[in-house]
Design an enzyme around this catalytic site. Structure first.
Site, short mmCIF file in Angstrom:
data_model
loop_
_atom_site.label_atom_id
_atom_site.label_comp_id
_atom_site.label_asym_id
_atom_site.label_seq_id
_atom_site.Cartn_x
_atom_site.Cartn_y
_atom_site.Cartn_z
N LYS A 79 0.86 -1.19 0.00
CA LYS A 79 0.00 0.00 0.00
C LYS A 79 0.89 1.24 0.00
CE LYS A 79 -3.97 1.86 2.64
NZ LYS A 79 -4.86 1.63 3.80
N SER A 154 -9.78 1.69 2.72
CA SER A 154 -8.88 2.42 1.86
C SER A 154 -7.83 1.57 1.15
CB SER A 154 -8.18 3.50 2.66
OG SER A 154 -7.36 2.93 3.66
N SER A 178 -9.97 -0.66 6.97
CA SER A 178 -9.39 -0.51 5.63
C SER A 178 -8.67 -1.71 5.06
CB SER A 178 -8.42 0.67 5.61
OG SER A 178 -9.15 1.85 5.40
N1 GLN Z 1 -13.13 4.03 5.95
C1 GLN Z 1 -12.65 4.51 7.24
C2 GLN Z 1 -12.29 5.97 7.11
O1 GLN Z 1 -12.68 6.55 6.18
C3 GLN Z 1 -11.50 3.68 7.68
C4 GLN Z 1 -10.25 3.98 6.97
C5 GLN Z 1 -9.08 3.14 7.40
O2 GLN Z 1 -9.24 2.12 8.06
N2 GLN Z 1 -7.91 3.62 7.05
O3 GLN Z 1 -11.65 6.53 7.92
#
Ligand code: GLN
Length: 487
Positions: A79, A154, A178
């Site tokens: 990532k 994400s 994420s």
């Molecule tokens: N979707 C969640 C957010 O928008 C979690 C994101 C994540 O785990 N990095 O913050």
């Protein structure tokens, strides 16, 4: 089935027996990336040249008689919020374009030591803030099962890459879901380990009390093998736990006899697609049939996890992202201005909408006079959420829930509806609040799109989580289905 669709533990055997070389395997994956990347768009940066060099080095070592250990010679994706020495690390943000870190994240170092081959850096929602990769500052990744849908987020680039055969495995980060949510959308396995289990040195910080790095793989065996490489204490990360790392491979037994599974009813409520609840209940039936006890339970404060998360995560992000000011990293405004103007213009030009939105929310929640009402209050509710879990784990070995309330949604479907977008993580965020390990693995399909099963465990008990996941996987065939990306 191509080499690119086979799990690392199978490829390890082929490398060991010299049926294939690492160079052949790497070429198979790179060719696959050439074929499908124009449609899937998982990668921000490709590392073809470096991957070929790494592969040749591994082949030399194997030729000299070195035994092939887990993930040696295996093409892996990272990532793009993980620092890689000399290789651009952007967090999918305009503000970090051109940033080449002077060092590797600890997980990258560990993978290098294990002999993994890096295929590239994958797309994400900017600074990992989002649930679909649509917040990427560069482009949206597509779901390999249906190119008109999001891969989740994400870590959507990493899960799409594994789901599409563009990498054998990948690393993601999970602050509120994420890793697990996009793993469920892309039909792969994704695990968020216990907070502190894996070093975050070199992970670009989003919300420091929640962030955790974890594996994204084609099956549970690979997840266990990869976690074993990543986990363990690191003096460079003061939150990393000094706790022995078990051989997770020993938990890969297809047995759940005597294990107690709790099913928190709150995770089957409003907004959860019926087909998803049904698929998870069917999975529970399979586990029960194998000798586990399955019982309904309650974690009543879970319903507050989402609002609490949206105080705590933006608050911490507003502080962590203060460092991007045009002085030390990445983008700097071209405008001629004074020092305050430099900060303002750089940040205005470099950050995308969602990131600015969260910085403002977080700054407000931390501001004097509001801190007690928001951050402090949220932290107290967080403790209640954690206590619910503590209580449940007095009785149960693991909790089983759906990973996400829906299957992958269409690109654009939730872009104008921030609440719906955020609800996508309502079932994954509680485990982050309590720092617990959680895995998502495939458990069926709805309208041709994968459904994810979430298993949450006690702190540091990734082993039992993997055991239940493995037992279920071995009893089913879901993980063998691959996205059909023929032209
Ligand atoms: N979707 C969640 C957010 O928008 C979690 C994101 C994540 O785990 N990095 O913050």
């Amino acid at each position: 089935m191509g080499l690119f669709n086979q799990p690392a533990h199978e490829l390890q055997k082929l490398l060991q027996s010299k049926e294939i070389s690492c160079r052949e395997l790497t070429e198979a994956v790179l060719t696959r990336v050439d074929d499908v990347e124009p449609r899937v768009q998982s990668y921000i940066t490709r590392l073809d040249h470096e991957a070929r060099q790494q592969a040749e080095e591994i082949d030399r070592r194997i030729a000299q008689g070195e035994p092939v250990t887990p993930f040696m010679g295996i093409p892996v994706a990272l990532k793009d919020n993980l620092c890689t020495e000399g290789v651009e690390t952007t967090c999918a943000s305009g503000i970090l374009r051109g940033f080449r870190p002077p060092y590797d994240a600890t997980v990258v170092t560990r993978l290098k030591e294990a002999g993994a081959v890096f295929v590239g850096k994958t797309n994400l929602d900017e600074f990992a803030m989002g649930s679909s990769t649509e917040n990427s500052g560069f482009f949206t990744t597509r779901n390999p099962w249906d190119l008109s849908r999001v891969p989740g987020g994400s870590s959507g680039g990493s899960t799409a890459a594994v789901g599409a055969g563009e990498a054998i495995a990948a690393l993601g980060s999970d602050t509120g879901g994420s890793i697990r949510q996009p793993a469920s959308f892309c039909g792969v396995v994704g695990m968020k380990p216990t907070y502190g289990r894996v070093s975050r040195y070199g992970l670009v910080a989003f919300a420091s009390s929640l962030d955790q790095i974890g594996p994204i793989t084609q099956d549970v065996t690979d997840c266990a093998l990869l976690l074993r490489i990543l986990a363990g204490n690191d003096p460079m990360d003061s939150t990393s736990l000094d706790h022995p790392v078990p051989d997770y491979g020993e938990f890969l037994r297809p047995e759940v006899g005597g294990l107690r599974i709790g099913v928190p009813t709150e995770y089957f409520g409003e907004g959860v697609q019926e087909e998803i609840s049904h698929a998870v209940r069917t999975a529970l039936g399979v586990l029960e049939g194998m000798g586990a006890t399955v019982e309904e339970c309650s974690t009543p404060h879970a319903e507050h996890a989402l609002p609490v998360y949206y105080i705590i995560a933006p608050a911490e992000a507003s502080s962590n992202l203060a460092r991007y000011d045009g002085v030390q990293y990445g983008h700097r405004t071209a405008e001629d201005t004074d020092i305050v103007g430099l900060y303002q213009k750089t940040r205005k030009e470099g950050f995308g909408h969602e990131v600015k939105h969260r910085i403002m929310l977080g700054t407000y929640a931390l501001s004097s006079g509001y801190y007690d009402a928001y951050y402090l209050k949220a932290s107290k509710v967080r403790t209640l959420i954690k206590q619910d879990f503590d209580k449940a784990f007095e009785k149960y070995d693991v909790l089983v829930t759906p990973t996400s309330p829906t299957v992958a949604f269409s690109i654009g479907e939730k872009s104008d509806d921030p609440l719906q977008m955020k609800l996508s993580d309502v079932l994954t965020i509680p485990a982050n609040m309590a720092g617990l390990p959680g895995i998502s693995l495939p458990t069926g399909f709805h309208e041709g799109l994968p459904i994810g099963l979430q298993i949450i465990g006690r702190p540091l008990d990734e082993g039992t989580v993997l055991q239940v996941a493995y037992a279920y996987e071995q009893a089913t065939e879901w993980h063998r289905r691959k996205a059909d990306l023929r032209l």
